[in-house]
Write a protein that holds these residues in place. Structure first.
Motif, short mmCIF file in Angstrom:
data_model
loop_
_atom_site.label_atom_id
_atom_site.label_comp_id
_atom_site.label_asym_id
_atom_site.label_seq_id
_atom_site.Cartn_x
_atom_site.Cartn_y
_atom_site.Cartn_z
N HIS A 197 0.80 -1.14 0.05
CA HIS A 197 0.10 0.12 -0.12
C HIS A 197 0.77 1.24 -0.14
O HIS A 197 1.59 1.60 1.10
N VAL A 198 0.89 1.97 -1.00
CA VAL A 198 1.70 3.14 -1.11
C VAL A 198 1.01 4.31 -1.70
O VAL A 198 -0.07 4.58 -2.39
N GLY A 224 -5.73 6.61 -1.17
CA GLY A 224 -5.25 7.88 -0.28
C GLY A 224 -4.27 8.65 -0.99
O GLY A 224 -3.87 9.81 -0.38
N SER A 225 -3.96 8.26 -2.24
CA SER A 225 -2.98 9.18 -2.91
C SER A 225 -3.84 10.47 -3.44
O SER A 225 -4.94 10.28 -3.42
N ALA A 246 3.42 20.48 3.22
CA ALA A 246 3.44 19.35 2.35
C ALA A 246 3.76 18.00 3.08
O ALA A 246 3.07 17.12 2.75
N MET A 247 4.67 18.22 3.77
CA MET A 247 5.20 16.78 4.60
C MET A 247 4.03 16.38 5.60
O MET A 247 3.84 15.33 5.86
N GLU A 248 3.59 17.47 6.24
CA GLU A 248 2.65 17.03 7.11
C GLU A 248 1.30 16.45 6.53
O GLU A 248 0.64 15.52 7.03
N SER A 249 1.03 16.90 5.30
CA SER A 249 -0.27 16.41 4.49
C SER A 249 -0.02 15.07 3.90
O SER A 249 -0.73 14.29 4.19
N ILE A 250 1.25 14.82 3.65
CA ILE A 250 1.55 13.12 3.08
C ILE A 250 1.95 12.18 4.39
O ILE A 250 1.13 11.12 4.31
N CYS A 251 2.07 12.97 5.55
CA CYS A 251 2.28 11.99 6.67
C CYS A 251 0.85 11.57 7.17
O CYS A 251 0.35 10.47 7.64
N LYS A 252 -0.12 12.55 7.20
CA LYS A 252 -1.49 12.53 7.61
C LYS A 252 -2.17 11.44 6.72
O LYS A 252 -2.97 10.60 7.15
N ALA A 253 -2.00 11.33 5.47
CA ALA A 253 -2.49 10.70 4.32
C ALA A 253 -2.29 9.26 4.59
O ALA A 253 -2.87 8.01 4.60
#
Length: 505
Positions: A197-198, A224-225, A246-253
């Motif tokens: 899962h990526v 979730g992408s 940006a990093m907070e957003s991808i970590c949350k996802a």
């Protein structure tokens, strides 16, 4: 005949062309004009003719763009200019920067050179150009030469080349899928990424293809992408792996979707960072460490070249945990890459040259800073670890991290900002060597700015003060292994900086 004197020097940004492409309220005037695009295209053709020993009529040049709102118009302008030089234009449309280089390598395209229209993560009103041959991107001296010749151009060419619409990104994606299948000893129809899962964040840039045309084609779950659709206004967050939001957003996802891995790209796809299965970011020193692990497989004691702001903990991890050599060099992705190439020419094996910004160039991949290739290496390793019931975090468990890390930026209010910065650096170095600062010692060798170690009793860390590559700024990076250590280090340095009236923080 051109009557107005041209001045394109402000467009040079190291080895790239960057400028204002669109006038916005309160913004700067446009300097990356249609004429500048045409002139730079004309002289690139002449330069490339000499480089590859071909006539203009025999040249094949690929042209592509990222998602910026001026990209389509710029692509049309450049393609038209190249046609008027007699060139065969391989019009690639929405593309990533690494794919534009690969247009010179992939057998179905086999371009002599390429032009990528991008300004990386800069705001939407900016745009720029990157030029490639089969040897890689042009260096800053090459760009300076193109600018000089472009300023001197007087006559518009009037030949008639041709345009071919090409599916560059399909060819590039196929290349990446083959890399994954070879590493996992599988065929595409075997779906070797089933069960992995990526989550991918493309930042509304040009890298959305990585989900649809690479990962899903090989069976990966990409639920979730986000922000995969190209949108040159970048409505969700800055398309930049170094950006905090940006990093907070991808970590949350990653956390919300229970993913095994997260990948985040910049606008034009030449940079990437990652997120582990615990939703912890793998960026800056951590992405360097992860890339080093992957690049060094099968290459014992290889040298890893990095930029100047990497941490002492990273050096310890590379050298004492992985058994590699760490060559800390200068900021600037071309500086790092060129040093890696130089070391190999001199007989020192260097498999990786990488900036903490996410520019990662591997020897096995033409020393091209390719975000999707780095992502592909990470995905392969994640798939292998998944079969062992492990996550990507297991590779970085022994990488220590500082208790505190901050960057301060001093603005230089002097016309000769480079000279002023040099004075500050020299004076601070002299005073530290003289013993005026408690617990501080100058690090040598050092290839950019002033790097200083601080002992346990006075901050337990290090700092690097340097000149910005292009702006009137002195960045100061400070790390400490002790809570409150950065403040203690700055308490010693502040009186020194206050003496310089043209420095402003």
């Amino acid at each position: 005949m051109q009557e107005l004197k041209k001045d394109y020097k402000a467009l040079q940004n190291g080895s790239d062309i960057r400028g204002v492409a669109l006038k916005v309220d309160g913004g700067k005037d446009v300097n990356l004009t249609r004429q500048a695009l045409r002139d730079l295209s004309y002289v690139f053709v002449d330069w490339l003719c000499t480089k590859v020993s071909k006539r203009t009529e025999d040249l094949r040049i690929a042209v592509g763009r990222d998602s910026r709102i001026t990209g389509i118009d710029f692509e049309e302008e450049i393609a038209d200019a190249l046609v008027k030089k007699g060139v065969t234009v391989l019009k690639s449309g929405l593309s990533t920067t690494p794919a534009m280089f690969m247009a010179t390598i992939l057998p179905k395209l086999h371009a002599d050179g390429s032009i990528m229209i991008t300004a990386s993560h800069l705001p939407y009103e900016r745009n720029g150009l990157k030029f490639f041959t089969r040897e890689g991107g042009l260096d800053k001296d090459d760009i300076a030469g193109l600018i000089k010749k472009a300023e001197e151009l007087l006559i518009e060419p009037n030949k008639r080349g041709s345009i071919e619409e090409v599916d560059l990104m399909d060819e590039y994606a196929e290349h990446l899928r083959k890399v994954i299948c070879r590493a996992l000893e599988a065929k595409e129809e075997d779906m070797p990424l089933l069960g992995l899962h990526v989550v991918v964040d493309a930042g509304n840039g040009a890298s959305g293809f990585y989900v649809s045309n690479v990962l899903k084609r090989l069976g990966a779950n990409c639920r979730g992408s986000q922000f995969l659709d190209p949108d040159g206004m970048f409505p969700n967050h800055e398309p930049n792996p170094e950006n905090k939001e940006a990093m907070e957003s991808i970590c949350k996802a990653v956390k919300e979707n229970g993913a095994d891995l997260g990948i985040i790209f910049d606008t034009d796809g030449d940079r990437a960072s990652a997120v582990d299965e615990n939703a912890k970011e793998i960026s800056r020193n951590r992405i360097v460490a992860l890339a080093a692990i992957l690049a060094s497989e099968g290459h014992v004691k290889t040298t890893v070249v990095t930029d100047s702001i990497t941490s002492t903990h990273l050096t310890d991890f590379l050298q004492n945990e992985l058994g590699l050599e760490h060559f800390r060099f200068k900021r600037g992705y071309k500086n790092v890459i060129n040093k890696g190439l130089e070391l190999n020419r001199q007989g020192t094996d260097c498999q990786l040259a990488i900036e903490t910004s996410g520019h990662a160039a591997l020897k096995e991949n033409y020393f091209l800073d390719d975000g999707a290739y780095l992502a592909t290496k990470i995905v392969i390793k994640a798939a292998q670890l998944k079969k062992q019931d492990k996550g990507i975090s297991s590779l970085l468990a022994k990488l220590k991290e500082p208790a505190e890390s901050e960057e301060f930026r001093f603005k230089i209010e002097d016309e000769d900002f480079a000279g002023y910065a040099e004075t500050v650096l020299n004076n601070l170095e002299e005073r530290i060597k003289r013993g005026d600062f408690k617990g501080m010692s100058v690090v040598s060798p050092n290839f950019e700015g002033l790097r200083v170690d601080i002992d346990y009793n006075h901050g337990d860390g290090w700092f690097l003060l340097r000149k910005s590559l292009h702006d009137p700024v002195m960045p100061l990076s400070v790390e400490s292994n002790d809570v409150g250590g950065v403040e203690r280090i700055m308490d010693q340095l502040e009186p020194f900086f206050k003496k310089y009236k043209k420095l402003e923080r």
